[in-house]
Structures are given as C-alpha cells and as structure tokens.
Scaffold this motif. Structure first.
Motif, PDB file in Angstrom:
ATOM      1  N   GLU A   1       0.828  -1.212   0.000  1.00 60.78           N
ATOM      2  CA  GLU A   1       0.000   0.000   0.000  1.00 60.78           C
ATOM      3  C   GLU A   1       0.855   1.253   0.000  1.00 60.78           C
ATOM      4  N   ARG A   2       1.937   1.264   0.768  1.00 60.94           N
ATOM      5  CA  ARG A   2       2.842   2.426   0.803  1.00 60.94           C
ATOM      6  C   ARG A   2       3.489   2.652  -0.551  1.00 60.94           C
ATOM      7  N   GLN A   3       3.963   1.574  -1.169  1.00 60.93           N
ATOM      8  CA  GLN A   3       4.649   1.702  -2.458  1.00 60.93           C
ATOM      9  C   GLN A   3       3.687   2.128  -3.565  1.00 60.93           C
TER      10      GLN A   3
ATOM     11  N   GLN B   1       1.034   4.002  -3.092  1.00 63.41           N
ATOM     12  CA  GLN B   1       0.781   5.424  -2.830  1.00 63.41           C
ATOM     13  C   GLN B   1       1.925   6.287  -3.356  1.00 63.41           C
ATOM     14  N   VAL B   2       3.154   5.858  -3.139  1.00 54.40           N
ATOM     15  CA  VAL B   2       4.315   6.606  -3.644  1.00 54.40           C
ATOM     16  C   VAL B   2       4.296   6.632  -5.174  1.00 54.40           C
TER      17      VAL B   2
ATOM     18  N   LEU C   1       1.842   6.309  -7.269  1.00 57.91           N
ATOM     19  CA  LEU C   1       0.754   7.112  -7.828  1.00 57.91           C
ATOM     20  C   LEU C   1       0.928   8.598  -7.554  1.00 57.91           C
ATOM     21  N   SER C   2       1.677   8.956  -6.544  1.00 56.30           N
ATOM     22  CA  SER C   2       1.827  10.372  -6.199  1.00 56.30           C
ATOM     23  C   SER C   2       2.910  11.066  -7.018  1.00 56.30           C
TER      24      SER C   2
END
Length: 78
Positions: free
Chosen positions: A8-10, A12-13, A15-16
């Motif tokens: 989930e963290r990766q 989010q990174v 996509l941001s």
C-alpha cells in the motif's frame, strides 16, 4: 500484514509521483499485426478476410492506419 502495508505504501508513492510515469505507447501509422498460428489448419479462418494477408503456412498479417483497424481485421471481421 507487513506485506500489505508495504504494498500500500509503495502504491501510494508510485501514484503520487506522476512525473515519473511512462508516456503512453503511441504507434505510428501504418500498424501491422503479424500472428503466428498454432497449426496450419487455423489459416482457413482467415481466408477471404478483407485486409488480412496470409504470409506463411501458419502466419497471417493485417496492416491498417490505426492499431484498432488492424486488430479488427484479424479478429473481428469475417
């Protein structure tokens, strides 16, 4: 749980940071699809199709101005 959090963290990174996204594939005209069939008897399904050329005992191809026109010639037009 740790693996899910990491994923989930990766995501989010990734996509941001839109600036690092690759550009969409753009094919120049004309587009040619060449398909090697599994067996020679499958050629019969392509005989007489507009825009489709039989170029070998198991190979057919279609050339068109756009990706979708070439795709349609091979797979959707009879």
């Amino acid at each position: 749980a740790d693996a899910c959090a990491l994923i989930e963290r990766q995501v989010q990174v990734a996509l941001s940071v839109r600036a690092t996204w690759p550009q969409p594939l753009a094919l120049g005209a004309p587009v040619t699809f060449k398909v090697e069939l599994a067996t020679p008897d499958r050629i019969a399904a392509f005989v007489g199709r507009t825009g489709v050329d039989i170029v070998g005992p198991r190979t057919v191809q279609a050339t068109a101005p756009t990706f979708w026109e070439a795709w349609d010639a091979l797979w959707y037009r009879t």
